[in-house]
Design a protein around this motif. Structure first.
Motif, PDB file in Angstrom:
ATOM      1  N   ALA A  88       0.829  -1.212   0.000  1.00  0.00           N
ATOM      2  CA  ALA A  88       0.000   0.000   0.000  1.00  0.00           C
ATOM      3  C   ALA A  88       0.861   1.258   0.000  1.00  0.00           C
ATOM      4  O   ALA A  88       0.520   2.258  -0.644  1.00  0.00           O
ATOM      5  CB  ALA A  88      -0.934   0.005   1.214  1.00  0.00           C
ATOM      6  N   PHE A  89       1.993   1.226   0.714  1.00  0.00           N
ATOM      7  CA  PHE A  89       2.914   2.368   0.705  1.00  0.00           C
ATOM      8  C   PHE A  89       3.410   2.636  -0.714  1.00  0.00           C
ATOM      9  O   PHE A  89       3.416   3.779  -1.178  1.00  0.00           O
ATOM     10  CB  PHE A  89       4.123   2.104   1.623  1.00  0.00           C
ATOM     11  CG  PHE A  89       3.846   2.276   3.090  1.00  0.00           C
ATOM     12  CD1 PHE A  89       2.677   2.872   3.538  1.00  0.00           C
ATOM     13  CD2 PHE A  89       4.762   1.849   4.038  1.00  0.00           C
ATOM     14  CE1 PHE A  89       2.423   3.034   4.896  1.00  0.00           C
ATOM     15  CE2 PHE A  89       4.536   2.007   5.396  1.00  0.00           C
ATOM     16  CZ  PHE A  89       3.360   2.598   5.827  1.00  0.00           C
ATOM     17  N   VAL A  90       3.837   1.570  -1.399  1.00  0.00           N
ATOM     18  CA  VAL A  90       4.365   1.733  -2.766  1.00  0.00           C
ATOM     19  C   VAL A  90       3.275   2.250  -3.700  1.00  0.00           C
ATOM     20  O   VAL A  90       3.504   3.172  -4.499  1.00  0.00           O
ATOM     21  CB  VAL A  90       4.944   0.397  -3.297  1.00  0.00           C
ATOM     22  CG1 VAL A  90       5.362   0.548  -4.754  1.00  0.00           C
ATOM     23  CG2 VAL A  90       6.120  -0.050  -2.449  1.00  0.00           C
ATOM     24  N   LEU A  91       2.089   1.671  -3.597  1.00  0.00           N
ATOM     25  CA  LEU A  91       0.988   2.050  -4.479  1.00  0.00           C
ATOM     26  C   LEU A  91       0.582   3.516  -4.258  1.00  0.00           C
ATOM     27  O   LEU A  91       0.366   4.272  -5.215  1.00  0.00           O
ATOM     28  CB  LEU A  91      -0.214   1.134  -4.238  1.00  0.00           C
ATOM     29  CG  LEU A  91      -1.004   0.690  -5.475  1.00  0.00           C
ATOM     30  CD1 LEU A  91      -0.100   0.003  -6.477  1.00  0.00           C
ATOM     31  CD2 LEU A  91      -2.133  -0.252  -5.066  1.00  0.00           C
ATOM     32  N   ASN A  92       0.491   3.939  -2.998  1.00  0.00           N
ATOM     33  CA  ASN A  92       0.078   5.312  -2.694  1.00  0.00           C
ATOM     34  C   ASN A  92       1.165   6.322  -3.037  1.00  0.00           C
ATOM     35  O   ASN A  92       0.860   7.422  -3.510  1.00  0.00           O
ATOM     36  CB  ASN A  92      -0.328   5.435  -1.226  1.00  0.00           C
ATOM     37  CG  ASN A  92      -1.735   4.929  -0.958  1.00  0.00           C
ATOM     38  OD1 ASN A  92      -2.696   5.678  -1.020  1.00  0.00           O
ATOM     39  ND2 ASN A  92      -1.863   3.626  -0.697  1.00  0.00           N
ATOM     40  N   ALA A  93       2.429   5.955  -2.799  1.00  0.00           N
ATOM     41  CA  ALA A  93       3.523   6.835  -3.232  1.00  0.00           C
ATOM     42  C   ALA A  93       3.539   6.908  -4.756  1.00  0.00           C
ATOM     43  O   ALA A  93       3.718   7.978  -5.347  1.00  0.00           O
ATOM     44  CB  ALA A  93       4.859   6.318  -2.703  1.00  0.00           C
ATOM     45  N   GLY A  94       3.312   5.755  -5.388  1.00  0.00           N
ATOM     46  CA  GLY A  94       3.285   5.702  -6.849  1.00  0.00           C
ATOM     47  C   GLY A  94       2.225   6.607  -7.439  1.00  0.00           C
ATOM     48  O   GLY A  94       2.435   7.219  -8.499  1.00  0.00           O
ATOM     49  N   ALA A 112      -3.862   1.658   9.417  1.00  0.00           N
ATOM     50  CA  ALA A 112      -3.129   1.326   8.195  1.00  0.00           C
ATOM     51  C   ALA A 112      -3.560   2.203   7.024  1.00  0.00           C
ATOM     52  O   ALA A 112      -2.717   2.679   6.245  1.00  0.00           O
ATOM     53  CB  ALA A 112      -3.333  -0.150   7.850  1.00  0.00           C
ATOM     54  N   VAL A 113      -4.860   2.448   6.884  1.00  0.00           N
ATOM     55  CA  VAL A 113      -5.345   3.308   5.793  1.00  0.00           C
ATOM     56  C   VAL A 113      -4.828   4.730   5.979  1.00  0.00           C
ATOM     57  O   VAL A 113      -4.415   5.394   5.016  1.00  0.00           O
ATOM     58  CB  VAL A 113      -6.893   3.283   5.716  1.00  0.00           C
ATOM     59  CG1 VAL A 113      -7.405   4.365   4.771  1.00  0.00           C
ATOM     60  CG2 VAL A 113      -7.383   1.917   5.245  1.00  0.00           C
ATOM     61  N   GLY A 114      -4.826   5.213   7.225  1.00  0.00           N
ATOM     62  CA  GLY A 114      -4.305   6.563   7.490  1.00  0.00           C
ATOM     63  C   GLY A 114      -2.842   6.686   7.114  1.00  0.00           C
ATOM     64  O   GLY A 114      -2.428   7.652   6.460  1.00  0.00           O
ATOM     65  N   MET A 115      -2.042   5.699   7.502  1.00  0.00           N
ATOM     66  CA  MET A 115      -0.607   5.724   7.190  1.00  0.00           C
ATOM     67  C   MET A 115      -0.363   5.601   5.689  1.00  0.00           C
ATOM     68  O   MET A 115       0.447   6.342   5.117  1.00  0.00           O
ATOM     69  CB  MET A 115       0.098   4.589   7.934  1.00  0.00           C
ATOM     70  CG  MET A 115       0.142   4.757   9.433  1.00  0.00           C
ATOM     71  SD  MET A 115       0.625   3.247  10.304  1.00  0.00           S
ATOM     72  CE  MET A 115       2.333   3.094   9.790  1.00  0.00           C
ATOM     73  N   ALA A 116      -1.078   4.665   5.053  1.00  0.00           N
ATOM     74  CA  ALA A 116      -0.861   4.441   3.618  1.00  0.00           C
ATOM     75  C   ALA A 116      -1.272   5.659   2.797  1.00  0.00           C
ATOM     76  O   ALA A 116      -0.548   6.083   1.884  1.00  0.00           O
ATOM     77  CB  ALA A 116      -1.637   3.208   3.161  1.00  0.00           C
ATOM     78  N   SER A 117      -2.429   6.245   3.128  1.00  0.00           N
ATOM     79  CA  SER A 117      -2.912   7.379   2.333  1.00  0.00           C
ATOM     80  C   SER A 117      -1.995   8.591   2.475  1.00  0.00           C
ATOM     81  O   SER A 117      -1.823   9.355   1.520  1.00  0.00           O
ATOM     82  CB  SER A 117      -4.347   7.745   2.728  1.00  0.00           C
ATOM     83  OG  SER A 117      -4.418   8.157   4.072  1.00  0.00           O
ATOM     84  N   GLN A 118      -1.395   8.769   3.649  1.00  0.00           N
ATOM     85  CA  GLN A 118      -0.505   9.912   3.821  1.00  0.00           C
ATOM     86  C   GLN A 118       0.875   9.685   3.208  1.00  0.00           C
ATOM     87  O   GLN A 118       1.667  10.619   3.102  1.00  0.00           O
ATOM     88  CB  GLN A 118      -0.394  10.281   5.305  1.00  0.00           C
ATOM     89  CG  GLN A 118      -1.655  10.922   5.864  1.00  0.00           C
ATOM     90  CD  GLN A 118      -2.167  12.068   5.005  1.00  0.00           C
ATOM     91  OE1 GLN A 118      -1.388  12.909   4.533  1.00  0.00           O
ATOM     92  NE2 GLN A 118      -3.479  12.122   4.796  1.00  0.00           N
TER      93      GLN A 118
END
Length: 507
Positions: free
Chosen positions: A270-276, A404-410
């Motif tokens: 999710a980190f990679v996808l959201n940064a992407g 997790a959603v909060g961390m990933a989205s930010q």
């Protein structure tokens, strides 16, 4: 009930989901409004002609507020006080921040920056709670379709901001300093609407059951958005089973984020996808579109109109996700979107760098650039715009979902912050050759999705762990509770009488 029928409960499901999706209007408006007010000579004079470094600091202040709220506040507030409180507290902070920014004393840039931090905090809270709320109340077969409106509402916010700015830019002489204040104060519109409705919509059944409800409140909540009592009883049973397994076998706290290998894997993906999402080039286009268009257009009025039209078309482009995401799946959209964006970036770079004219390009070249960047948005909006949010909101188990959603989205803001810092210099030094970089990034993102991202279409939230090497929380929880049929509250209805028979059926 077919996917396309519209019962009273299905219509109500759409209504409450759109109230939650309105949180994204806050983000879309603010992401565009600061870009817009920088074009006002009155704003520049009011704050004593801030330097480029100061402008960057104002942008950073907002981002820091959003990251702090998303990583450390959004999850706990949504988990302990409820998804509705998370959305409402975010909306309230945006209202406070709007007044701080609109009525900042002359020359007092520090006060304006405080307003930017507060609006970042507000959006960090709202953008954590909103997608969780939609994901937890939407039926799995239309969850993607409803969540696609989340990204579309970003475009709605951008649409309002750019058209208000365009109207004010036509009347700067009469408005004076209110040419930028008007654009800022319009930010009150959506948080006021959210606050007026959010406590009249039901809390999610998963939140009720997490907080000791015996099933009464959860059932009352679900009855409003499901067509039959059997559906409601089955879903509540599955939620209870998943909760039981998470409590017994994993952890009911956030420690599962690093203790559970399958959750760790999801968080990294999710980190990679959201940064992407932010390094596709879209985040840069949204923040620096004016600078980019100035490379090919001389008229400020023309550029303001192009930005406004882009925001308008973006709404329609995002709507493509509503009919494609549950039909073709998340993975398909992400891959096609990335390849489409890469092709657009290659052609934009080639058109500008291989045509004569230096900094002053001919009208056909300018029109070509606008068309290609609109085509880029056509590929981006339903794929990396909408689908990243959909996928992120549905992959995490209940015990860690909010955090997790909060961390990933930010992670989007972290990536955007890094790119925003170096892109103006990169564009200044390399011109449109910079767009080849985004083309390469998009190709790499398509490859990453192909090999690493599993499809989540039509999978229930409670059973999604199996896609990431985890156990089926419903079945394992059912075993712990001694439930005969893990998916049906009324096992007899299905002719199943013992756990052994169920296991034999599954084999």
């Amino acid at each position: 009930m077919g996917n396309f029928s519209m019962s009273k409960t299905r219509a109500y499901n759409w209504y409450i989901s759109l109230v939650a999706a309105s949180c994204m209007v806050l983000y879309g408006y603010d992401a565009s409004v600061f870009n817009a007010v920088q074009g006002s000579k009155h704003w520049v004079a009011y704050f004593d002609k801030p330097s480029l470094q100061t402008i960057g600091a104002i942008n950073t202040a907002y981002t820091v507020g959003a990251i702090v709220a998303g990583w450390f506040m959004g999850g706990p507030i949504a988990d302990y006080f409820g998804r509705r409180v998370g959305m409402a507290s975010g909306a309230l902070l945006v209202i406070i921040a709007t007044f701080i920014q609109t009525f900042t004393p002359r020359h007092n840039l520090a006060c304006y920056i405080v307003g930017r931090v507060v609006v970042g905090l507000g959006q960090g809270l709202a953008l954590t709670a909103g997608p969780i709320y939609i994901g937890e109340l939407a039926p799995s077969e239309i969850r993607g379709k409803i969540m696609s409106f989340w990204q579309m509402f970003y475009s709605v916010g951008s649409f309002i901001a750019y058209w208000v700015n365009f109207a004010c830019s036509k009347h700067r002489a009469e408005l004076g300093e209110w040419d930028w204040r008007m654009v800022t104060v319009f930010q009150l519109l959506m948080p006021v609407l959210i606050l007026s409705q959010v406590f009249f919509i039901p809390e999610t059944p998963r939140w009720y059951l997490q907080h000791g409800d015996d099933g009464t409140k959860a059932k009352r909540s679900l009855m409003k958005v499901r067509d039959t009592e059997q559906e409601v009883d089955d879903e509540i049973l599955m939620i209870k089973e998943a909760l039981e397994f998470e409590k017994e076998a994993i952890s009911s706290s956030y420690s599962a984020l690093w203790k559970d290998p399958s959750v760790r894997k999801r968080l990294l993906l999710a980190f990679v996808l959201n940064a992407g999402q932010q390094i596709t080039g879209q985040g840069t286009l949204n923040t620096y579109s004016t600078i980019i268009y100035k490379k090919v257009f001389a008229s400020d009025s023309t550029i303001a109109l192009i930005n406004a039209l882009n925001a308008t078309f973006a709404i329609f482009f995002t709507m493509n996700a509503t009919w494609t995401v549950d039909r073709f799946g998340r993975k398909f959209l992400l891959i096609v979107g990335a390849i489409g964006m890469a092709v657009c970036m290659i052609i934009v770079a080639a058109v500008v760098t291989e045509t004569p004219g230096g900094n002053t390009k001919s009208e056909p070249v300018g029109i070509s650039v606008v068309f290609l960047l609109f085509l880029f948005a056509f590929f981006y909006k339903p794929s990396w715009g909408a689908t990243v949010w959909i996928w992120t909101s549905e992959i995490f188990s209940m015990n860690v979902r909010a955090q997790a959603v909060g961390m990933a989205s930010q992670t989007q803001n972290v990536a955007n912050l890094i790119v925003q810092q170096f892109f103006p210099t990169f564009l200044n030094n390399c011109g449109f050759y910079a767009f080849y970089m985004f083309a390469g990034i998009n190709i790499l993102l398509a490859v990453f999705v192909w090999f690493c991202i599993p499809e989540t279409k039509n999978v229930t939230l409670e059973e999604i762990d199996t896609l990431f090497g985890g156990q089926n929380h419903v079945e394992r929880g059912g075993d712990i509770m001694g439930v005969m049929d893990a998916r049906h509250a009324n096992a007899e209805k299905f002719g199943v009488e013992t756990v052994e028979e169920i296991r034999e059926e599954r084999r």
